[in-house]
Design an enzyme around this catalytic site. Sequence first.
Site, mmCIF file in Angstrom:
data_model
loop_
_atom_site.group_PDB
_atom_site.id
_atom_site.type_symbol
_atom_site.label_atom_id
_atom_site.label_comp_id
_atom_site.label_asym_id
_atom_site.label_seq_id
_atom_site.Cartn_x
_atom_site.Cartn_y
_atom_site.Cartn_z
ATOM 1 C CB THR A 195 -0.926 -0.003 1.230
ATOM 2 O OG1 THR A 195 -1.702 -1.197 1.205
ATOM 3 C CG2 THR A 195 -1.848 1.195 1.231
ATOM 4 C CD GLU A 214 -1.979 -4.902 9.674
ATOM 5 O OE1 GLU A 214 -1.320 -5.929 9.784
ATOM 6 O OE2 GLU A 214 -2.429 -4.482 8.595
#
Lengths: 398, 398, 380
Positions: A161, A244
């Site tokens: 990303t 995360e």
Amino acid sequence: MDLAFTPEERAFADEVRAYVRANLPADVRDKVASGKHLTRDDHMRWQQALGRKGWLVYTWPKKHGGPGFTPAQRYIFENVCAEENAPGIVPFGTKMVGPVIYTFASDELKQKHLPSIREGKMWWCQGYSEPGSGSDLASLRTRAERQGDHYVVNGSKTWNTLGHWADWIFCLVRTDPKAKPQEGISFLLIDMKTPGITVKPIVMVDGGHEVNEIFFDNVKVPVTNLVGKEGEGWTYAKFLLANERLGIAAVPQSKRGVEALKDIARAELDGGKPLIENTGFREKIADLELQVTALEYTELRVLSAMAQGDAPGAEASGLKIRGSEIQQRITELTLEAVGEYAAPYLPGLLWQGSNEAPVGPEYAHLAAPRYFNTRKTTIYGGSNEIQKGIISKMVLGL
Amino acid sequence: MKLALDAGHRAFADEVRAFVRANLSPATRAKTVSGRHYDREDHMAWQRALGARGWFAYTWPKKHGGPGWDVTQRFLFENVLAEEGAPRILPFGVKMVGPVIYTFGTDAQKDQFLGPIRDSSVAWCQGYSEPGAGSDLANLRTKAVRDGDHYVVSGQKTWTSFAHWADWMFCLARTDPDAKVQQGISFLLIDMKSPGVTVRPIIMTDGAHHVNDVFLDNVRVPVANRIGEEGAGWTCAKFLLANERLGIAEVAASKRGVRALREIARAEPNAGRTMADDPGFAAGLADLDLQLQALEMSELRALSAMAQGGAPGPEVSTLKIRGSEIQQRIAELAMEAVGEYAQPFQPGLLFHESNDTPVGRDHAPPAAPRYFNMRKTSIYGGTNEIQKNIVSKMVLGL
Amino acid sequence: MDLSYSDEQKALQEGVERFVREKYVFDTRRKIAASERGWLPDNWAQFAELGWLGMSFSEDDGGLGGGALETSILMEQFGKGLVLEPFLPTVVLGGGLLAAGGSAAQKQALLAPMIEGKKQFALAWLERQSRYNLADVSLKATKEGAGWSLSGHKGVVYNAASADTIFVLARTSGGARDEKGLTLFAVDGKAKGLSRRDYPTQDSLRASELTLDKVSVGADAVVGAVDGAFPLVEGTVDRAIVALCAEAVGCMDAINAATLEYIKTRKQFGVPIGKFQVLQHRMVDCFTNAQEARSMALMAALKIDDADATVRAKAASGAKVQIGKSGKFCGQSAVQMHGGMGVTDELSVSHYFKRLTMIDLMFGNQQHHLTRYSNLAMAA
């Protein structure tokens, strides 16, 4: 146990709100409010503003230069930022590699990287997945071969990303091909300007470019860029993934999303009346709002347990599952609210910031691309099937 | 391709309707309408009436004494019976063991058993599941040891529906303990009056007695009562299960259920009007109605393909899955419509000819018991999970 | 009752299947989608030549005498290939309006050349505030001599840029959302006072916003009765819904086939991911959903010519609910089981997913049709 905030906590909320209002650039705020895409510079300006205040790494403990927020303060900070239409904090440096560095890396690496992460000066990206290693991350094949003071890295990473904006990448690489799959992996920090790195865009279902394939062709990485010990990368990777999954629930963003959805339902007409007066639709929003509330309280319970010293456990997987489903549901209902006016596809307006007028209201043309794009949330960060596998094994003992 | 009926079929439907009205006992019909339980004679008297008309074995081909109806006639027959409040046909003889006997049995077996099945003078039950063999049916352990002209059968069957009413049981038993699990099984017919057969009731969550444990203690069964070769029982069992899944969708009964549910909704008060006026409830009911229409069309498509010469394939499993979900959903919505008046428990009303008056409306007492009881539909006849495994393997090739 | 195709219908199915297989390879489609017009005139000419454009019109109207079932056979295969040619707006909507409500002269001037492949149509009914209510129309038509003058706005008009004639639904009397007082006008696509803003849609079709500023048309532009267009438009839209449902069935079969193939070949943890029961059961649910969608689309095609208007409306709405539900389930599941690849532009799955999503939004979504069905069923 007390749900109400203390006077100190209320004062803290006021302080955060005042700071956001004074320091969040107006153009960035407007883009977030209307759901437009942000540029690298938009993100950087806001993150550096937080960095100046010491709040960019708001989840970090004091000894590593974080503000040492209590769980209540974190909650307040995240919610106020979201309410004020601040962009979400890009997690790769602050929430992902940062904690790995301060927990496992050498003093040299800490001194080199932590300050620039705290200040929001470096853009990080993540090199985990590979074309053949998605859910089965440990089967990764990108090879790092020791040659003197360097590793020579060859292979490719995918679903990376915003790597096209990044200064650094943290990478899982295979340093020992003969060891068991999870044991031969190491955690490397790589400068994106190193010769031999190529970034190739992947075009997404909504026509946008946010992820990439990254190719490594004999990329020389100093051995000093190894985090912790060679062959221990999987341990660090798991530590990172658990962290995360916590933030990935995106509760404050979803709360804002529900409010935005209500605004749209008030603006859209149905039989001459606001759509929000349609019982069926209103009940769908109510149901969604209750799901968000349930998620929020679950997250608060997990955070509170962490404050008592527990590490985020496999329960965090449950947050990721529900959080991602809720994000999808918001976009699904937004699309439903917009109706046929979701059909026009205006790539110029979406991606190039052109000045053409939208067809219908501003939110209308964003609805379908966002719905399509948000399908990723149940796939990334460990697909929801993988999360359920984790809960089944680690929590339920199946 | 057309859905409309031709004149011949319309006349057939009229004939069936006239027959039901003339031959179904009003007391039995009243039990159907109010949702109370039947006794043995309700079923048997009605089935004998059908048998006398030559219609009980309505799915059988002509050469085995069935009426040899086409797909449309079967469809009409089932629907008219359900509309007129006839009890569902107990499938164990006519739909389960009957086709096994005429497909795999000897002429002597056909002569002995088919006649009493056709005229419903004999009641059957099914000895398949065992305490240790549920979804994993092939794991069954009831053993049949050859002793001259007899097998000596010992073991335990469970979940045996209506064993307490049955004259005969068809049974899977292990005749070769050394063969692979599915290969050592034989298909036996056992007279329930044989010494060593004991039936013990299992009382269900709603208080009903439908199912039983059946204990077999050195029961002597003539070898002549074995269908097919020794060790070929699994073939018969699979053939039977595929047939069962087709009928098990219970479309005609569910259509009556949806109509009854609509009446309940019109009768139940809600905010000064009725539940039928509540948009949320009405939408749920409409959705259910549509699911049932989809199921009916799917079943008709399958029957139509069979009429063209195809055998019922594994895709029939999807009919069982949806059919059972729909039966459950009808019960769920009926309970929702009844609301708080679903709480009084009045077993006398449900199971016996008691003159007790219902606490709420007539439809209230069976609402909750039926909801509890209907949970069985996604479990029996192979759980829905097992059905999905079958489709996954046989249809999708996974 | 009979649920098998005739030999002619089987031949039609094979023909259109072959066309899609040969002419709609995924990369070819990508090129067609990127072209300015968004569809290929050569393909359209072939449709005309094969008789597909006239397939479902009566022989009196110059067609081949088929019906809704023939339309569904074509649309299902178009769905499999994500065919971009404007069959729905031109043939099903425009042609359907003319066949059901057009005068002999209008049929002569418009329907006959359409069947020959020489005319393109569009239906302009939606306005910004309409949502799914066909009667929520405020574009006004006022008397102007013997003819009419039309002013107002229409939105998301599919195929308007290619249309020779645009059928515009206008208010000639009554209040906002009254079913009575609507009139349908056949407006020349290049009429003076008509301006367009053209754009692509999410699923690579073409649509436009239309602004009508005192567009003059003659009295002969009225299709059907003045003030009486609602039943004509509603009936035609219901037929278009049935056609869309068939298209969605084709999309679902294709997306399920692609997903099944993917989970059989994609390996993780040393095995094809199709070995995991959680994916197997989800795949079965996709399969079941597609079966139900096929059943309901077929039911609707068989009932859409019923004499009873309620039966027709319930059939169309009922099928649309199922298609919305099943399309969403199959689309979302396909993306999920493809993982990251499912959200890229690269594979066909994301394109089927987008089309299925847009089909749900067209002419009323699942919720809208569930309410419509519910009201009709409760009234019965």
